[in-house]
Design an enzyme around this catalytic site. Structure first.
Site, PDB file in Angstrom:
ATOM      1  CG  HIS A  21     -21.673  41.854   3.916  1.00 23.97           C
ATOM      2  ND1 HIS A  21     -22.003  41.302   2.701  1.00 23.97           N
ATOM      3  CD2 HIS A  21     -21.737  43.195   3.751  1.00 23.97           C
ATOM      4  CE1 HIS A  21     -22.245  42.272   1.834  1.00 23.97           C
ATOM      5  NE2 HIS A  21     -22.081  43.427   2.450  1.00 23.97           N
ATOM      6  CG  ASP A 122     -21.886  37.933   1.787  1.00 27.00           C
ATOM      7  OD1 ASP A 122     -22.485  38.383   0.808  1.00 27.00           O
ATOM      8  OD2 ASP A 122     -21.672  38.582   2.825  1.00 27.00           O
TER       9      ASP A 122
END
Ligand code: UDP
Length: 487
Positions: A21, A122
């Protein structure tokens, strides 16, 4: 840090604190920084400590650019907590960190730092929702998965309501269980393609509730970006991620524009492990397309028994290989290689703890990639034209693996691993897959085509290039409107 017409767009980027991520968002941050944005990149303190342990990258990224800064906030877990080894607990802790994140941003703004224009969050970091709302800036949802996996996650709560979740993996292969109701014109999904934490065996693990909660929250955002490209997954797929009609665009592969530019500080990932560059010199000495690269990303684990089989399968294949043996790969321990194996393969094998993966995959000596099918690894391999053998472990990796094989046709897999990731894959299967992927001209041709498509997408006039421009212009207009309202 000049923006256009003296207005500077300030984007705050907030990744989920796991290697894949962070990599995706750091590349996007670099891209925006190279287009004049002011960037605040917010890690958790734990991640920042892991990444800047060597201080190498921080000095490269932080101090070399006046318009790029790192901040960090505590995740509230005790120091000894494993974080990514107990993902459910990490998710639950982060959900409650909105206040800490907001306080940090408020404290660190002003004094010459431009006002925040947007928060790029995110897709599984719902703690940014209240921060964006309270600071009155748009929340830009960044999906770090492929579009199909992002759609499956965004709609997981509806799938739960329809009875598809929890997934009974014993029914995973029944045609009547196929999921055909998801939008975006994506291929029908087997239940085993859904994020693996929705499987029945996880219902008592905190991760199950945590990802379902994130799914319910994921439509809170005024802009959506996906780290994929239209030529791979279609324009409708990214559009299906839109929240109530907001813009929703494919902008990937986000690492590729700067990588192609060859800018040194942006050619690397931001690694939690020290990268071992020596493997590049070793690759220089190998023949073109002769080496299999073996790596299972930052989180996947294997049993010692499985690692033994893998080693012997690689040996039997006769091919050269570069194998990333992360220090915790054997269920949290270092791997023990079979007796005599290193000696027998010493002329054609190299073992490292962590590689500069982008440079490895781009190296002409690499002809195949045995991967856990994490999305970053998959899209990196696609962008470099390297065919894959998928060996998924968890999360979105089962979907990535199937699509790589069946939809994009640039990979192979092992039978039934998608429904039983505990199955021992025998050395003969490994040998056979390695031979088939390394000597597969048809797959090679397809991989070259996708590589060209990925590069075209990010180059001037390409689909992702244009979509990034649209996003940049939209944020610039917001920043201009914001500066007017301050006057
Ligand atoms: N990676 C790397 N060196 C390695 C292994 C992995 O730089 O030796 C990087 C890889 O390029 C990718 C990331 O780590 O960007 C892993 O992300 P992915 O989504 O593939 O898997 P995850 O680690 O999240 O399971």
């Amino acid at each position: 840090m000049n923006g256009v017409n003296n207005v500077t767009v300030h984007a705050v980027l907030v990744p989920f604190p796991a290697q894949g991520h962070v990599n995706a968002l750091i590349h996007f941050a670099n891209l925006l920084a190279s287009r004049g944005f002011f960037i605040t990149f917010v890690n958790t303190e734990w991640t920042e400590k892991r990444m800047f342990g060597s201080a190498k990258l921080k000095s490269q990224l932080h101090y070399s650019k006046p318009n790029f800064r790192f901040l960090s906030f505590p995740d509230s877990l005790p120091p000894e907590h494993g974080r990514t080894s107990h993902l459910g607990e990490l998710f639950i802790a982060l959900v409650k960190r909105g206040d800490a994140l907001e306080a940090l941003l408020r404290k660190e703004t002003g004094n010459g730092i431009p006002p925040v224009t947007c928060i790029v969050s995110d897709g599984v970091m719902s703690c940014t929702i209240s921060v964006a709302a309270n600071m009155q800036v748009p929340r830009v949802v960044f999906w770090p998965f492929c579009a199909a996996a992002s759609i499956a996650q965004k709609y997981a709560y509806s799938l739960f309501s329809q009875g598809h979740i929890p997934v009974k993996i014993s029914e995973g292969n029944r045609p009547e269980k196929m999921i055909t109701t998801l939008p975006g014109n994506i291929p029908a999904l087997w239940p085993s393609d859904l994020i693996s934490f929705y499987r029945e065996q996880f219902t008592s693990d905190p991760i199950y509730e945590a990802v379902l909660f994130e799914s319910r929250m994921s439509d809170m955002g005024e802009y959506v970006l996906a780290n994929t490209f239209e030529e791979l997954e279609g324009r409708e797929a990214a559009a299906a991620l839109s929240n109530k009609g907001c813009p929703s665009l494919s902008i990937g592969p986000v690492f590729l524009p700067n990588f192609l530019e060859g800018e040194n500080s942006t050619q690397s990932n931001m690694s939690m492990w020290e990268e071992d560059d020596s493997c590049l010199h070793w690759l220089d000495k190998q023949r073109p397309r002769s080496v299999l690269y073996v790596s299972f990303g930052s989180l996947a684990l294997k049993s010692q028994e499985q690692l033994d089989e893998l080693a012997l399968g690689l040996e039997q294949s006769g091919y050269a290989f570069l194998w990333v043996l992360r220090s915790d790969i054997a269920q949290g321990q270092a791997a023990v290689l079979p007796e005599g194996f290193e000696e027998r393969t010493k002329d054609r094998a190299l073992f490292v703890k962590w590689t500069p993966q982008l440079k490895v995959l781009a190296h002409p000596s690499v002809g195949g990639f045995l991967t856990h099918s994490g999305w970053n690894s998959t899209v990196e391999s696609i962008s470099m034209g390297v065919p894959m053998i998928g060996w998924p472990y968890f999360g979105d990796q089962f979907l990535n693996c199937r699509f790589t094989k069946e939809i994009w046709k640039v990979g192979l897999d092992f039978k039934d691993v998608d429904v039983d990731d505990g199955r021992l894959v025998r050395r003969e299967e490994i040998e056979s897959a390695v031979v088939r992927v390394m000597a597969n001209e048809e797959m090679q041709k397809k991989a070259e085509e996708l590589k060209e498509a990925a590069r075209k997408a990010v180059m001037e006039g390409g689909s992702s290039f244009n979509n990034i421009n649209t996003f940049i212009n939209d944020m610039l207009n917001r920043a201009k409107a914001q500066s007017q309202s301050f006057k």
